[in-house]
Design an enzyme around this catalytic site. Structure first.
Site, short mmCIF file in Angstrom:
data_model
loop_
_atom_site.label_atom_id
_atom_site.label_comp_id
_atom_site.label_asym_id
_atom_site.label_seq_id
_atom_site.Cartn_x
_atom_site.Cartn_y
_atom_site.Cartn_z
N ARG A 46 31.73 48.29 32.40
CA ARG A 46 30.53 47.50 32.57
C ARG A 46 29.58 47.81 31.42
NH1 ARG A 46 31.44 43.15 35.62
NH2 ARG A 46 32.18 43.66 37.70
N ALA A 63 35.10 41.04 42.98
CA ALA A 63 33.89 40.23 43.14
C ALA A 63 33.81 39.21 42.02
CB ALA A 63 32.66 41.12 43.14
N GLU A 91 38.79 34.77 43.34
CA GLU A 91 38.53 36.02 42.60
C GLU A 91 39.53 37.11 42.97
OE1 GLU A 91 36.48 36.52 40.07
OE2 GLU A 91 35.67 34.50 40.18
N GLU A 106 41.89 38.51 40.03
CA GLU A 106 41.64 39.88 39.58
C GLU A 106 42.71 40.88 40.00
OE1 GLU A 106 37.68 40.99 40.75
OE2 GLU A 106 36.76 39.43 39.50
N GLU A 135 40.37 35.37 30.24
CA GLU A 135 40.62 35.82 28.87
C GLU A 135 39.75 37.01 28.47
OE1 GLU A 135 39.73 33.54 24.90
OE2 GLU A 135 41.52 32.69 25.85
N GLU A 151 38.51 39.33 30.62
CA GLU A 151 38.48 40.24 31.75
C GLU A 151 39.56 41.31 31.57
OE1 GLU A 151 37.44 39.17 36.32
OE2 GLU A 151 39.08 38.07 35.42
#
Length: 188
Positions: free
Chosen positions: A72, A84, A101, A105, A147, A149
Site C-alpha cells: 500500500r 476488497a 473482487e 483477487e 494489470e 494489481e
C-alpha cells in the site's frame, strides 16, 4: 428529559453554505465546503468524496480465512488485508461488486453470502462507506488480477487473525472490523 433523535440530529447538524471543487481524481474527489455551525458561526470542511467500497471475509470450511498481502503506497508497507474493492459506479450492486473482487483477487467463489454491516472508513473527512460480507462454501478457481494489481493470497485460521487484530499486527481497519464481526457471528 426524554431523548429525541430527530431533534438532537437537527440541533447538531452543520449546514453547507458553499462548496468548491479542489480535486477530481480517479478514485477520490475533494471538496472544500463552508458550513454554518449549530451556534451560527462559519467553518471550513475539506471532504473526500468516494464512490463506495465493499469487502469480504471469506471463510473456508476448516475455519481458515482467505487473506491477501499487498503493498500500500500511502503507508509504504505491505499490509495483510481481506479482499476488497471500490464500486465501479454509484449504482453498482454491492454484492455483485464483492463477488467480482473476490474472484479476481483470490480466484475463489462462494456459494453462501451474508451481508454483515457497513461503516464509514473516516467520517471526519470522507464519505466513503464500506459494506462488509461474510462468504462461505468457497471454491478455488483462477485469479484474474487487474494489470496494476500485485498481491499474494494466504489462508490463515480465524482464531489467529483475531489474536493479530488484538495485538496490533493487523493495522487495516476494514480487516479488523470484519475479522472481529466474523468471529462473533461464527461463535469464536
Amino acid at each position: 428529559m426524554q431523548y429525541n433523535a430527530e431533534e438532537e440530529n437537527r440541533r447538531l447538524r452543520e449546514v453547507r453554505t458553499g462548496s468548491e471543487d479542489v480535486f477530481d481524481g480517479i478514485i477520490l474527489h475533494v471538496q472544500r465546503d463552508t458550513v454554518r455551525l449549530p451556534n451560527g458561526n462559519g467553518a471550513v470542511r475539506e471532504v473526500i468524496r468516494h464512490i463506495g467500497a465493499v469487502c469480504v471475509i471469506p471463510v473456508l470450511d476448516n475455519g481458515d480465512v482467505i487473506m491477501e498481502r499487498q503493498y500500500r503506497y500511502p503507508p509504504d508497507q505491505v499490509i495483510l488485508e481481506i479482499p476488497a474493492g471500490k464500486l465501479d459506479s454509484a449504482d453498482e450492486d454491492r454484492l455483485s461488486a464483492i463477488q467480482r473482487e473476490l474472484r479476481e483477487e483470490t480466484g475463489y467463489t462462494a456459494a453462501s453470502w451474508t451481508e454483515i454491516g457497513g461503516f464509514y472508513a473516516a467520517p471526519a473527512y470522507s464519505d466513503e462507506y464500506i459494506t462488509m460480507y461474510l462468504a462461505r462454501d468457497l471454491k478455488k478457481g483462477d485469479q484474474s488480477l487487474d494489470e496494476d494489481e500485485f498481491l499474494d493470497v494466504y489462508s490463515i485460521p480465524l482464531k489467529d487473525l483475531v489474536e493479530d487484530v488484538m495485538s496490533g499486527k493487523i493495522t487495516d481497519a476494514k480487516t479488523q472490523v470484519c475479522i472481529l464481526k466474523a468471529a462473533r457471528i461464527l461463535g469464536l
